[in-house]
Design a protein around this motif. Structure first.
Motif, PDB file in Angstrom:
ATOM      1  N   GLU A 276       0.834  -1.202   0.000  1.00 22.94           N
ATOM      2  CA  GLU A 276       0.000   0.000   0.000  1.00 22.94           C
ATOM      3  C   GLU A 276       0.875   1.260   0.000  1.00 22.94           C
ATOM      4  N   LYS A 277       1.885   1.279   0.852  1.00 27.05           N
ATOM      5  CA  LYS A 277       2.788   2.433   0.907  1.00 27.05           C
ATOM      6  C   LYS A 277       3.573   2.566  -0.391  1.00 27.05           C
TER       7      LYS A 277
ATOM      8  N   ASP B 153       2.636   1.575  -3.403  1.00 31.64           N
ATOM      9  CA  ASP B 153       1.727   2.079  -4.435  1.00 31.64           C
ATOM     10  C   ASP B 153       1.482   3.577  -4.262  1.00 31.64           C
ATOM     11  N   LYS B 154       1.268   4.027  -3.039  1.00 37.87           N
ATOM     12  CA  LYS B 154       1.035   5.449  -2.781  1.00 37.87           C
ATOM     13  C   LYS B 154       2.258   6.274  -3.167  1.00 37.87           C
ATOM     14  N   TYR B 155       3.443   5.758  -2.856  1.00 34.37           N
ATOM     15  CA  TYR B 155       4.674   6.473  -3.190  1.00 34.37           C
ATOM     16  C   TYR B 155       4.762   6.688  -4.700  1.00 34.37           C
TER      17      TYR B 155
ATOM     18  N   GLU C   9       2.329   6.578  -6.901  1.00 33.09           N
ATOM     19  CA  GLU C   9       1.261   7.472  -7.355  1.00 33.09           C
ATOM     20  C   GLU C   9       1.693   8.924  -7.182  1.00 33.09           C
ATOM     21  N   MET C  10       2.282   9.226  -6.031  1.00 29.26           N
ATOM     22  CA  MET C  10       2.748  10.595  -5.767  1.00 29.26           C
ATOM     23  C   MET C  10       3.872  10.980  -6.731  1.00 29.26           C
TER      24      MET C  10
ATOM     25  N   LYS D  72       2.352  11.788 -10.107  1.00 25.93           N
ATOM     26  CA  LYS D  72       1.723  13.104 -10.088  1.00 25.93           C
ATOM     27  C   LYS D  72       2.761  14.212 -10.149  1.00 25.93           C
TER      28      LYS D  72
END
Length: 70
Positions: free
Chosen positions: A48-49, A51-53, A55-56, A59
């Protein structure tokens, strides 16, 4: 789905081993099942972390590309 057994060696200190054993007793699980459960929890939170990293980061790259085009 084929299920197989993978043998690994895991070195953990006695304090951590004792805490895992106590958790296993509290939850009526064997030590190995509790260890597998904890590893799965850790892996899931890591992913999860991870994937979030990314994604950021995507962006951030998109914003930089937009700024360059302006």
């Amino acid at each position: 789905m084929v299920k197989g057994v993978v043998r690994t060696t895991l070195r953990i200190d006695n304090n951590l081993k004792t805490r895992i054993e106590l958790l296993a007793i509290k939850n009526n699980l064997s030590f190995n099942k509790m260890l597998t459960y904890l590893i799965e929890l850790g892996y899931n939170s890591y992913m999860e972390k991870f994937d979030k990293y990314y994604e950021m980061q995507n962006k951030k790259i998109e914003r930089e590309e937009e700024d360059e085009q302006d």
